[in-house]
Design an enzyme around this catalytic site. Structure first.
Site, PDB file in Angstrom:
ATOM      1  N   LYS A 193       1.029  -1.254  -0.246  1.00 53.20           N
ATOM      2  CA  LYS A 193      -0.357  -0.177   0.006  1.00 53.20           C
ATOM      3  C   LYS A 193       0.589   0.882   0.134  1.00 53.20           C
ATOM      4  O   LYS A 193       2.494   1.450   0.889  1.00 53.20           O
ATOM      5  CB  LYS A 193      -0.862  -0.380   1.628  1.00 53.20           C
TER       6      LYS A 193
HETATM    7  C1  E4P Z   1      -8.569   1.333   4.073  1.00 46.66           C
HETATM    8  O1  E4P Z   1      -7.858   0.881   3.446  1.00 46.66           O
HETATM    9  C2  E4P Z   1      -8.213   2.755   5.031  1.00 46.66           C
HETATM   10  O2  E4P Z   1      -7.370   1.096   6.324  1.00 46.66           O
HETATM   11  C3  E4P Z   1      -9.397   2.759   5.812  1.00 46.66           C
HETATM   12  O3  E4P Z   1     -10.805   2.060   5.170  1.00 46.66           O
HETATM   13  C4  E4P Z   1      -9.751   4.354   6.723  1.00 46.66           C
HETATM   14  O4  E4P Z   1     -10.542   3.757   7.328  1.00 46.66           O
HETATM   15  P1  E4P Z   1     -11.093   4.755   8.581  1.00 46.66           P
HETATM   16  O5  E4P Z   1     -11.480   6.728   7.773  1.00 46.66           O
HETATM   17  O6  E4P Z   1     -12.417   4.927   8.952  1.00 46.66           O
HETATM   18  O7  E4P Z   1      -9.783   5.297   8.941  1.00 46.66           O
END
Ligand code: E4P
Length: 218
Positions: free
Chosen positions: A83
């Site tokens: 990522k």
């Molecule tokens: C995506 O890969 C992120 O880890 C995640 O969906 C972030 O979500 P949040 O806004 O609830 O932290």
């Protein structure tokens, strides 16, 4: 539509993997910090449990270090999707890792313009964060509509739309209606998909009526 769970909690991941509904996992540095686990060990453990992509995020923001981190993370398992953030450095790393056959998830996408860049960089997944847009009074699902519309215009864009920062089942249903490829949500939200009061009421009635028959199927 694929279901990923957005967590670094191994017990939660095992539980969902047993349900047969889980297609992958996404983590991020905040979730890793919350888990209290050593990052590389945890990602390896998750890869052993889940038969699907496991997103593990780089920690640096400069190109050289990010690339080294990406290469180290990619060595953990063929299931890893590295990522990277949606920045110029992140997309350079994306291009290199993708061309070497590693899955890449480009994260922190908040605009259709950014999603176009991720596709051009050869991302396997782009992660638009719908909940965080909703949180600041913008239209998270509107962003998904635009990205899906754009990607459908270009056959050579192979990037999958991974709807992230999901807060509720309505986000998931809307993402499915738009044809998004993947959703990643907390386990609690994925479990909410089962809920309907008429299912509970109907089942209670069937159980009560069956008992009246005095029969046993087994
Ligand atoms: C995506 O890969 C992120 O880890 C995640 O969906 C972030 O979500 P949040 O806004 O609830 O932290």
């Amino acid at each position: 539509m694929k279901f990923f769970v957005d967590t670094a909690d191994i017990a939660e991941i095992r539980d969902l993997a047993d349900s047969g509904l889980l297609d992958g996992v996404t983590t991020n540095p905040s979730l890793i910090a919350k888990s209290g686990r050593q990052f590389l060990d945890l990602v390896a453990e998750i890869c052993d449990v889940v038969n699907g992509p496991v997103s593990a995020e780089v920690a640096s923001t400069d190109f050289e270090t990010m690339l080294q981190e990406a290469q180290k993370i990619a060595k953990i398992s063929h299931r890893v999707a590295v990522k990277v953030p949606l920045t110029p450095a992140g997309l350079k790393v994306c291009k290199i890792m993708s061309s070497q056959g590693t899955m890449v998830n480009v994260t922190l996408c908040f605009s259709p313009a950014q999603a176009i860049l991720a596709a051009k960089a050869g991302a396997t997944f782009v992660s638009p964060f719908v909940g965080r847009l909703d949180d600041i009074g913008q239209d998270g699902m509107g962003l998904i509509t635009e990205i899906c519309e754009i990607y459908k215009n270009y056959d050579h864009f192979k990037t999958e739309v991974l709807v992230a920062s999901i807060r509720n089942p309505i986000h998931i249903v809307k993402a499915a209606r738009l044809g998004a490829h993947v959703v990643t949500a907390p386990a609690s939200v994925l479990k909410q998909l089962f809920n309907h009061p008429l299912t509970d009421k109907g089942l209670a009635q069937f159980v009560a009526d069956w008992q009246k028959t005095g029969q046993s199927i087994l």
